[in-house]
Structures are given as structure tokens and as C-alpha cells.
Design a protein around this motif. Structure first.
Motif, PDB file in Angstrom:
ATOM      1  N   THR A  36       0.839  -1.210   0.000  1.00 21.79           N
ATOM      2  CA  THR A  36       0.000   0.000   0.000  1.00 21.79           C
ATOM      3  C   THR A  36       0.874   1.261   0.000  1.00 21.79           C
ATOM      4  O   THR A  36       0.444   2.309  -0.497  1.00 21.79           O
ATOM      5  N   ARG A  63       6.255  -4.345   3.080  1.00 18.54           N
ATOM      6  CA  ARG A  63       7.621  -4.218   3.579  1.00 18.54           C
ATOM      7  C   ARG A  63       7.681  -3.393   4.855  1.00 18.54           C
ATOM      8  O   ARG A  63       6.871  -2.498   5.097  1.00 18.54           O
ATOM      9  N   GLY A  64       8.667  -3.761   5.656  1.00 15.89           N
ATOM     10  CA  GLY A  64       8.942  -3.023   6.871  1.00 15.89           C
ATOM     11  C   GLY A  64      10.237  -2.260   6.727  1.00 15.89           C
ATOM     12  O   GLY A  64      10.740  -2.082   5.604  1.00 15.89           O
ATOM     13  N   TRP A  70       6.851  -7.544   5.502  1.00 17.57           N
ATOM     14  CA  TRP A  70       5.812  -7.351   6.525  1.00 17.57           C
ATOM     15  C   TRP A  70       4.747  -8.420   6.324  1.00 17.57           C
ATOM     16  O   TRP A  70       4.151  -8.514   5.254  1.00 17.57           O
ATOM     17  N   TYR A  79      -3.530  -3.033   6.716  1.00 21.14           N
ATOM     18  CA  TYR A  79      -2.359  -2.573   5.961  1.00 21.14           C
ATOM     19  C   TYR A  79      -2.802  -1.248   5.361  1.00 21.14           C
ATOM     20  O   TYR A  79      -3.648  -1.220   4.450  1.00 21.14           O
ATOM     21  N   ALA A  80      -2.276  -0.162   5.895  1.00 23.93           N
ATOM     22  CA  ALA A  80      -2.812   1.164   5.570  1.00 23.93           C
ATOM     23  C   ALA A  80      -1.684   2.126   5.235  1.00 23.93           C
ATOM     24  O   ALA A  80      -0.639   2.128   5.900  1.00 23.93           O
ATOM     25  N   ASN A 124       9.972   2.838  15.655  1.00 22.48           N
ATOM     26  CA  ASN A 124       8.748   2.723  14.842  1.00 22.48           C
ATOM     27  C   ASN A 124       7.859   1.539  15.193  1.00 22.48           C
ATOM     28  O   ASN A 124       7.036   1.144  14.385  1.00 22.48           O
ATOM     29  N   LYS A 132       5.233  -7.114  19.454  1.00 22.37           N
ATOM     30  CA  LYS A 132       4.931  -6.104  18.435  1.00 22.37           C
ATOM     31  C   LYS A 132       3.521  -6.299  17.875  1.00 22.37           C
ATOM     32  O   LYS A 132       3.209  -7.353  17.320  1.00 22.37           O
ATOM     33  N   VAL A 136       5.475   0.979  11.809  1.00 24.72           N
ATOM     34  CA  VAL A 136       5.248   2.212  11.038  1.00 24.72           C
ATOM     35  C   VAL A 136       6.388   2.367  10.036  1.00 24.72           C
ATOM     36  O   VAL A 136       7.554   2.228  10.404  1.00 24.72           O
ATOM     37  N   LEU A 137       6.052   2.631   8.799  1.00 25.02           N
ATOM     38  CA  LEU A 137       7.075   2.886   7.772  1.00 25.02           C
ATOM     39  C   LEU A 137       6.714   4.172   7.042  1.00 25.02           C
ATOM     40  O   LEU A 137       5.745   4.217   6.284  1.00 25.02           O
ATOM     41  N   GLY A 152       2.909   4.621   6.343  1.00 26.03           N
ATOM     42  CA  GLY A 152       2.434   3.238   6.259  1.00 26.03           C
ATOM     43  C   GLY A 152       2.336   2.626   7.642  1.00 26.03           C
ATOM     44  O   GLY A 152       3.266   2.746   8.454  1.00 26.03           O
ATOM     45  N   VAL A 153       1.212   1.987   7.904  1.00 29.34           N
ATOM     46  CA  VAL A 153       1.013   1.321   9.198  1.00 29.34           C
ATOM     47  C   VAL A 153       0.530  -0.103   8.951  1.00 29.34           C
ATOM     48  O   VAL A 153      -0.439  -0.325   8.222  1.00 29.34           O
ATOM     49  N   GLY A 154       1.210  -1.043   9.550  1.00 29.05           N
ATOM     50  CA  GLY A 154       0.733  -2.422   9.575  1.00 29.05           C
ATOM     51  C   GLY A 154       0.300  -2.710  10.997  1.00 29.05           C
ATOM     52  O   GLY A 154       1.110  -2.614  11.922  1.00 29.05           O
TER      53      GLY A 154
END
Ligand code: BTN
Length: 270
Positions: A36, A63-64, A70, A79-80, A124, A132, A136-137, A152-154
């Protein structure tokens, strides 16, 4: 509350609009996508508006940080990627990932009706009970259309069985509560708190968040190592650097890196 509800762009958009006056940016939902964050970056290049939100049921190349994958199974988690369009991006912008961590921690606690305590692990991660629950990416870029920042937040919502490499390391709302939250209101709440946090961060950096950051700091007082620096974590500087007090009383300010938690010091034989 329907924990199995599919992501619904219209529901999420209406929930954001109900709380953010004048919000007109779109919400895009993909059944499957690579990442995303990549989608949001592509939309930014096409001139998408501040506040555009990209969600996916599944990511095939999520991805992280540091290029790590991720874990993004279908239909379970959030996944946002939220697109922000700042005036400019500077090295100081990186510290916004800590603010986003605080936002995610608030959203998680609200979704769990205060039954869990969420902490931020520099730089992050969001942890619950030392595991965890979210990462946050943040990725900035500039094009002819101006600067853009993709947040990006997972967030692990419904996963109850993690792959072996994440066992004991990761958790989810479902693992903590016994049931998963509906991802639509969760996505809207997340977008709203991040959108509200951005102008204050642009104006004043981490300062308005210093007290909450100290309260939610998962590392403070614990023995840590970042690359070759080890010692006791002693808080986060106003510019986002991690303070580590070394054995000889030397304080190091770490700009970036992966924090490894070390075993606490135990008293030796008398
Ligand atoms: C990390 O902890 O290393 C950061 C993880 C960030 C994962 C999210 S999921 C939505 C967005 N799309 C991606 O490819 N990555 C971020």
C-alpha cells in the motif's frame, strides 16, 4: 462490531468525514496489492490529495524497515498507507514516525476498551506486553507536483497464528482480547488521529508529545544495544534521537538503527 467485515472504502471515508471537517480525500481499498505504500506513492505522483488513504486486504510485497518483509495475510489485519502533502520534507520529518506510533497506541487502546496498554518502541514499533502489534514505515519523496509523505502502518488485528519466525515476538488485537476488532472503524480512527497530529508536528515537532512519549516509552530504563552502542535507554530527545547511557557514564544519541533488548542486569554473587 463485525470482526469479519471486509474493508469498505465508503464506510471508512464516511467515518473520517464525520470527524474531520472539510475532508474530501478518497479511500482506496485493494483486494490484493504489492504494498500500500507503493500504491500511495504512485497516487502522489498523479497528484492525489492530502489525506488519501490506501488500504488492502492482503499485500504480496508488504515491507517493513530495512527492507524486511511485513507479514500481510488476507482479510486479517490492517495494511494502511496515508498520503500527506507537506510543504517540504527535512531530516526532522523522520521523527513523525514516533508520533504515528503514539497515534497507533491510542487507537489500539481504544479498540481494546482500555484492556491493554500499548507502548512505543523507538523508532517505529508499537508493542503490547512487549510484543509487536504494529509497525510504522514513513517514506518521503518529491516530484514535480511537490513533496509527499506516505505514512504506512501495519496493525495486527485478527491474526491468531503467526509464522514461527514471529512466534513470541508479534501479537494482535485478537490475541490480546480474544476477538478481533472491525477493521473499518479502526482504519478510520487511525487516519483521523494521524491527520490531526500532522499540523501540530509540522509546527512544533515532538515537543507537544514529550510527556506521552516518555509515558509510553517501552525502552526507558532497559538495557539495549543499537549496533555497537550498548547501555541503558534513557529517553528520547526532542529531535527524536534515542539516548543511551553507557557503562562509563557516556551518553550516546542514536539517530537510527534497530534496538535489541538485552537481558536485565542481575546481581552477581556476593
Ligand atoms: C516495520 O515495523 O518495519 C514497519 C512495517 C510497516 C508495514 C506497513 S503495512 C502497510 C504499509 N505497506 C507496506 O508495504 N508497509 C507498510
Amino acid at each position: 462490531m463485525n470482526e469479519r467485515a471486509p474493508l469498505d472504502a465508503e464506510l471508512v471515508r464516511a467515518a473520517i468525514r464525520a470527524r474531520v471537517s472539510g475532508h474530501a480525500a478518497p479511500v482506496v481499498v485493494h483486494a490484493t496489492t504489492g504494498s500500500t505504500n507503493d500504491d500511495a506513492r504512485a497516487l502522489a505522483r498523479e497528484g492525489a490529495a492530502h489525506g488519501t488513504l490506501v488500504l488492502a486486504e492482503q499485500q504480496t510485497r508488504g515491507r517493513g524497515r530495512s527492507g524486511n518483509p511485513w507479514f500481510s495475510p488476507p482479510g486479517e489485519n490492517l495494511y494502511a498507507s496515508l498520503l500527506l502533502t507537506p510543504q517540504s520534507i527535512t531530516p526532522a520529518t523522520a521523527a513523525f514516525s514516533l508520533v504515528v506510533g503514539l497515534c497507533v497506541a491510542q487507537v489500539v487502546e481504544r479498540a481494546c476498551a482500555g484492556r491493554v496498554r500499548a507502548q512505543v518502541k523507538w523508532p517505529n514499533d508499537v508493542l503490547v506486553a512487549d510484543r509487536k502489534i504494529a509497525g510504522v514505515l514513513i517514506e518521503g519523496s518529491a516530484s514535480a507536483r511537490g513533496a509527499s509523505l506516505v505514512v504506512g502502518v501495519g496493525l495486527n488485528v485478527g491474526t491468531r497464528a503467526f509464522p514461527p519466525e514471529l512466534g513470541g515476538v508479534a501479537t494482535s488485537i485478537a490475541e490480546e482480547l480474544g476477538f478481533a476488532s472491525d477493521r473499518n472503524p479502526l482504519a478510520a480512527d487511525l487516519a483521523v488521529v494521524i491527520l490531526e497530529a500532522w499540523p501540530a508536528f509540522e509546527a512544533a515537532g515532538l515537543a507537544p508529545h514529550a510527556e506521552e512519549l516518555a509515558r509510553r516509552d517501552a525502552l526507558r530504563g532497559r538495557r539495549v544495544r543499537v549496533d555497537e552502542v550498548s547501555g541503558v535507554a534513557a529517553g528520547i530527545e526532542p529531535d527524536g534521537r534515542l539516548l543511551i547511557e553507557g557503562e562509563g557514564g557516556v551518553t550516546t544519541r542514536v539517530v537510527a538503527g534497530h534496538v535489541e533488548l538485552l537481558a536485565p542486569l542481575t546481581a552477581g554473587p556476593a
